[in-house]
Design a protein around this motif. Structure first.
Motif, PDB file in Angstrom:
ATOM      1  N   HIS A 173      -6.499   3.775  -0.346  1.00 28.47           N
ATOM      2  CA  HIS A 173      -6.149   3.482   1.299  1.00 28.47           C
ATOM      3  C   HIS A 173      -5.973   4.796   1.970  1.00 28.47           C
ATOM      4  O   HIS A 173      -6.100   4.858   2.922  1.00 28.47           O
ATOM      5  CB  HIS A 173      -4.865   2.863   1.207  1.00 28.47           C
ATOM      6  N   THR A 174      -5.662   5.766   1.367  1.00 28.01           N
ATOM      7  CA  THR A 174      -5.539   7.327   2.043  1.00 28.01           C
ATOM      8  C   THR A 174      -6.683   8.035   2.220  1.00 28.01           C
ATOM      9  O   THR A 174      -7.219   8.715   3.291  1.00 28.01           O
ATOM     10  CB  THR A 174      -4.541   8.161   1.133  1.00 28.01           C
ATOM     11  N   LYS A 186       5.454   5.488  -1.517  1.00 24.89           N
ATOM     12  CA  LYS A 186       5.551   6.700  -0.711  1.00 24.89           C
ATOM     13  C   LYS A 186       6.891   7.363  -0.743  1.00 24.89           C
ATOM     14  O   LYS A 186       6.781   8.753  -0.893  1.00 24.89           O
ATOM     15  CB  LYS A 186       5.165   6.412   0.685  1.00 24.89           C
ATOM     16  N   HIS A 246       0.655   8.773  -3.553  1.00 24.93           N
ATOM     17  CA  HIS A 246       1.448   7.622  -3.219  1.00 24.93           C
ATOM     18  C   HIS A 246       0.466   6.479  -3.269  1.00 24.93           C
ATOM     19  O   HIS A 246       0.935   5.247  -3.681  1.00 24.93           O
ATOM     20  CB  HIS A 246       2.123   7.626  -1.969  1.00 24.93           C
ATOM     21  N   HIS A 252       0.994  -1.072  -0.035  1.00 24.48           N
ATOM     22  CA  HIS A 252      -0.011   0.118  -0.180  1.00 24.48           C
ATOM     23  C   HIS A 252       0.822   1.324  -0.112  1.00 24.48           C
ATOM     24  O   HIS A 252       0.504   2.147  -0.571  1.00 24.48           O
ATOM     25  CB  HIS A 252      -0.998   0.231   1.206  1.00 24.48           C
ATOM     26  N   ASP A 253       1.853   1.161   0.587  1.00 20.94           N
ATOM     27  CA  ASP A 253       2.948   2.311   0.679  1.00 20.94           C
ATOM     28  C   ASP A 253       4.120   2.050  -0.163  1.00 20.94           C
ATOM     29  O   ASP A 253       4.951   2.868   0.280  1.00 20.94           O
ATOM     30  CB  ASP A 253       3.465   2.692   1.998  1.00 20.94           C
ATOM     31  N   ASP A 292      -4.374   0.588   8.027  1.00 21.75           N
ATOM     32  CA  ASP A 292      -3.633   1.542   8.059  1.00 21.75           C
ATOM     33  C   ASP A 292      -3.604   2.404   9.198  1.00 21.75           C
ATOM     34  O   ASP A 292      -2.639   2.923   9.607  1.00 21.75           O
ATOM     35  CB  ASP A 292      -3.753   2.411   6.629  1.00 21.75           C
TER      36      ASP A 292
HETATM   37 FE    FE Z   1      -0.302   5.558   2.666  1.00 21.37          FE
END
Ligand code: FE
Ligand code: DGI
Ligand code: FE
Ligand code: FE
Length: 188
Positions: free
Chosen positions: A110-111, A55, A84, A51-52, A128
């Motif tokens: 996800h964010t 980033k 990201h 997921h990251d 998260d």
């Molecule tokens: Fe994230």
């Protein structure tokens, strides 16, 4: 299990030790939530591990992809926080060879979340926020809610994230508002 070790190694190569620890915390939490709510634990693991992934990429790389690949150009008015996941999913697909659309969508959302979220999307969004390494006022309540009602946990996270962003006078991405209107104000 599948190519978890290989995936972990590729992800680890792209981030600080601290962020990788966060990723492993999200994975552990996402697998537990998947078991509890009846989602695929394997998909939860892969989505959490990646997921990251993007980033720590430079802004210029995101900007280049946004200009080139047909994204809404309004995205250029935001930054890494929004890019990201949403744009990072395309890097996960191309560089890690993950083509599962459910996993890619969980990474994209996800964010910010979204009005429409699958079970996997919610699991990654919440994991998260509550993984064991997180420490902020309200995280305990968020963890408790996640064990009782995943939708309530989504609403709690959304409300508190938006409050935090407003407190810091950060630019709110429209999708974040969409998530708030749907999950906090009402699903009607
Ligand atoms: Fe994230
Ligand atoms: O990548 P993580 O730190 O694990 O967590 P995240 O991807 O959920 O959030 C990254 C950051 O994005 C976090 O500081 C909150 C912020 N964020 C979430 N929604 C918005 C946002 N930032 C802006 N400017 N606008 C948003 O709508
Ligand atoms: Fe988050
Ligand atoms: Fe994260």
């Amino acid at each position: 299990t599948f190519k978890r070790e290989e995936l972990m190694q590729k992800v680890q190569m792209h981030m600080s030790e601290r962020r990788f620890k966060h990723v492993l915390g999200v994975e552990e939490t996402a697998i537990a939530l998947a078991a509890k709510y009846g989602a695929s634990e394997e998909k939860a693991s892969i989505a959490a591990l990646t997921h990251d992934y993007a980033k720590e990429r430079p802004n210029e790389e995101f900007e280049m992809i946004i200009l080139r690949d047909g994204y809404d150009q309004d995205l250029l008015n935001y930054g890494n926080a929004i890019w990201h996941g949403l744009v990072g999913a395309s890097m996960v697909q191309r560089e890690l060879g993950i083509n599962d659309e459910e996993i890619l969508e969980a990474i994209r959302l996800h964010t910010t979340g979204g009005a429409k979220m699958s079970l996997l999307d919610k699991i990654i969004y919440v994991a998260d926020y509550i993984e064991p390494g997180r420490d902020f006022p309200g995280v305990k309540e968020a963890r408790e809610l996640a064990l009782v009602d995943l939708d309530e946990a989504v609403a709690y996270e959304t409300k508190h994230t938006l409050q935090h962003l407003i407190e810091k006078e950060q630019k709110i991405y429209p999708k974040t508002i969409e998530t708030y209107n749907y999950w906090v104000v009402g699903k009607a």
